[in-house]
Design an enzyme around this catalytic site. Structure first.
Site, short mmCIF file in Angstrom:
data_model
loop_
_atom_site.label_atom_id
_atom_site.label_comp_id
_atom_site.label_asym_id
_atom_site.label_seq_id
_atom_site.Cartn_x
_atom_site.Cartn_y
_atom_site.Cartn_z
CB CYS A 51 38.38 32.77 53.78
SG CYS A 51 37.21 31.51 53.29
CG ASN A 53 42.46 32.21 55.04
OD1 ASN A 53 43.11 31.75 54.10
ND2 ASN A 53 41.27 31.76 55.36
CE LYS A 108 40.40 28.32 56.91
NZ LYS A 108 40.47 27.92 55.52
N1 SAJ Z 1 43.72 39.01 46.38
C1 SAJ Z 1 44.49 40.14 46.11
N2 SAJ Z 1 45.82 39.95 45.84
C2 SAJ Z 1 46.40 38.72 45.82
C3 SAJ Z 1 45.61 37.59 46.08
C4 SAJ Z 1 44.27 37.76 46.37
O1 SAJ Z 1 44.02 41.28 46.13
O2 SAJ Z 1 47.61 38.64 45.55
C5 SAJ Z 1 42.29 39.18 46.72
C6 SAJ Z 1 41.35 38.53 45.72
O3 SAJ Z 1 41.05 39.42 44.67
C7 SAJ Z 1 40.14 38.24 46.60
C8 SAJ Z 1 40.74 37.97 47.98
O4 SAJ Z 1 42.07 38.47 47.92
O5 SAJ Z 1 39.30 39.38 46.71
C9 SAJ Z 1 40.78 36.53 48.41
O6 SAJ Z 1 41.05 35.65 47.32
P1 SAJ Z 1 42.03 34.39 47.40
O7 SAJ Z 1 42.01 33.73 46.09
O8 SAJ Z 1 43.34 34.80 47.93
O9 SAJ Z 1 41.42 33.48 48.54
P2 SAJ Z 1 39.97 32.82 48.86
O10 SAJ Z 1 39.28 33.70 49.87
O11 SAJ Z 1 39.21 32.47 47.66
O12 SAJ Z 1 40.45 31.46 49.58
C10 SAJ Z 1 41.30 31.52 50.72
C11 SAJ Z 1 42.50 30.57 50.51
N3 SAJ Z 1 43.51 30.81 51.53
C12 SAJ Z 1 44.82 31.00 51.20
O13 SAJ Z 1 45.22 30.99 50.05
C13 SAJ Z 1 45.77 31.16 52.35
C14 SAJ Z 1 42.00 29.14 50.59
O14 SAJ Z 1 43.09 28.23 50.52
C15 SAJ Z 1 41.22 28.91 51.89
O15 SAJ Z 1 40.74 27.60 52.00
C16 SAJ Z 1 40.03 29.84 51.88
O16 SAJ Z 1 40.53 31.18 51.86
C17 SAJ Z 1 39.20 29.57 53.12
O17 SAJ Z 1 38.18 28.87 53.01
O18 SAJ Z 1 39.62 29.97 54.22
#
Ligand code: SAJ
Length: 421
Positions: free
Chosen positions: A256, A206, A202
């Site tokens: 996360c 992330n 997990k």
């Molecule tokens: N972000 C970037 N660049 C990217 C992707 C995301 O700057 O290329 C930023 C987003 O703007 C945001 C942050 O990262 O601020 C996180 O957003 P996200 O959409 O990547 O993830 P979360 O936090 O909404 O959800 C994540 C997911 N983990 C992964 O994709 C590995 C989700 O599957 C998990 O279940 C969740 O964390 C969790 O609960 O741990």
């Protein structure tokens, strides 16, 4: 089965609704009265597509109810938050409290599952000793497993059903029993591992994303120096079959990705060097964007007005937790900028009811901070006509530069060194 779910937040509530609409009786427990009262009326207080309908269905069928205390059940699932302390260590007090509140109701043959994201070793070293203290043998009297969720906010119900899962049992029997339970609604593959492996999985999922975003952010900063467009570099480099550079942005938020990597660092700080560096790179992005805003408005006399579009941690959600835009706005205010935020998903100092064109009035810069759908097709000529200094900074590569510039606005993009500002 009768299932008791402790913690009815972004994960506990959808999980409760899924079990309750797939053949189980679910009792949700939460210390927040508002959550409990809403649920018992078939309502929810968070924004998540289709969740309210599912909760309503389960409550109306009599398979889901909530209260502030656990009762006897066959399985207990812990979905409480694991916040981060100021010294970047996990605060496991809510997890420990949750297990302790279950103890008086525990009977031989029950199952305890931890879903909260936790440092490696938590199930074995924190959960099991508390269960033993109560006179039960974990793995024999009580089946114990760690079973993390992997769902993406905004797509939770679909991903709860379709994603694969890993079940980390403290022994084989525990993992098997828990796997069978989740099979009642999970259509993805369910893999079996030991508890610490599942915890590490997990965290690494992330962390993988955080490290890759840090690489993209570093690329953006390099491209600004080298007069290149990072978004073009990413677009073409990602045509390579084995390359997947992530997207740069004003920072990483959410409860996360911005937190979980620290749970690995706390165990082995001297070894987790790339992980620590990536966290710090991403945490430095709000200041980097602030510096860019400062430069773009350096020649303006008097109080500079900045209009910020979006404050949530990512697009189309109502969640501000760890949002890097909060820090950016804080920096602007500290430095005497006049700062107006527009975001209809949350109420941040009146952001909810604010109109983009009203907010852009007399502004010296409009910053696209979060790419919410409603910010895609704006009337840029109208924005230009109300601004004091007609310029925008797009931190997400969301707008078409030509459309914006044809409206008479100067277009600046995070990661694009064209103007070298
Ligand atoms: N972000 C970037 N660049 C990217 C992707 C995301 O700057 O290329 C930023 C987003 O703007 C945001 C942050 O990262 O601020 C996180 O957003 P996200 O959409 O990547 O993830 P979360 O936090 O909404 O959800 C994540 C997911 N983990 C992964 O994709 C590995 C989700 O599957 C998990 O279940 C969740 O964390 C969790 O609960 O741990």
């Amino acid at each position: 089965m009768k299932i008791c779910i402790i913690g009815l937040g972004y994960i506990g509530l959808p999980t409760a609704a899924m079990f309750a609409t797939n053949g189980h009786k679910v009792h949700g427990v939460d210390i927040n009265k508002e959550v409990v009262e809403a649920l018992n009326k078939g309502e929810i207080i968070i924004e998540e597509p289709y969740l309210e309908d599912l909760v309503k269905e389960a409550v109306n069928n009599g398979n889901l109810f909530a209260s502030d205390k656990p009762e006897k059940a066959d399985a207990f699932i812990i979905c409480v938050p694991t916040p981060i302390l100021p010294d970047k260590r996990a605060d496991l007090s809510l997890v420990e409290n949750a297990v302790r509140t279950i103890l008086p109701y525990l009977e031989k043959g029950n199952i305890i599952i931890l879903e909260s994201t936790s440092p490696p070793g938590t199930t074995r070293d924190l959960l099991c000793p508390v269960i033993e203290e109560a006179g039960f043998k974990p793995g024999e009297d009580i089946y114990v497993a760690y079973c993390p969720e992997r769902v993406l906010p905004g797509r939770i119900l679909k991903e709860l059903r379709e994603n694969s899962r890993v079940v980390g049992g403290i022994n084989e029997k525990s993992a098997q029993v828990v796997k069978e339970l989740y099979e009642s609604f999970v259509e993805g593959e369910i893999y079996i591992a030991d508890a610490t492996t599942a915890e590490m999985c997990k965290l690494m999922e992330n962390t993988y994303r955080d490290v890759n975003i840090a690489l993209a952010n570093e690329l953006a900063m390099l491209c600004e120096k080298l007069n290149v467009n990072a978004w073009d570099v990413i677009k073409y480099a990602n045509k390579h079959p084995r390359v997947n550079i992530h997207m740069p942005g004003p920072g990483v938020g959410g409860h996360c990705i911005a937190i979980d990597p620290w749970f690995i660092v706390e165990k082995c700080p001297e070894l987790a060097r790339i992980i620590t560096l990536s966290r710090n790179t991403n945490d430095g992005m709000p200041r980097y964007v602030f510096n860019r805003i400062n430069e773009l408005t350096a020649n303006i006399e008097g109080k500079r007005k900045i209009c910020i579009l979006g404050i949530t941690y990512k697009p189309n959600v109502d969640d501000m937790r760890e949002s890097p835009i909060l820090e950016l706005v804080g920096l602007l205010k500290e430095n005497q900028f006049d700062c107006v935020v527009v975001d209809n998903h949350v109420d941040y100092e009146g952001s909810e009811s604010r109109d983009v064109y009203e907010a852009a009035k007399d502004a010296d810069l409009v910053v696209l901070a979060v790419n919410h759908d409603e910010f895609k097709d704006l009337d840029f000529s109208r924005i230009k006509s109300v601004m004091n200094t007609p310029q925008v900074l797009d931190t997400r590569n969301f707008w078409d530069p030509e459309t914006v510039e044809n409206s008479g606005l100067s277009y600046h993009l995070l990661g694009w060194g064209r103007n070298n500002t």
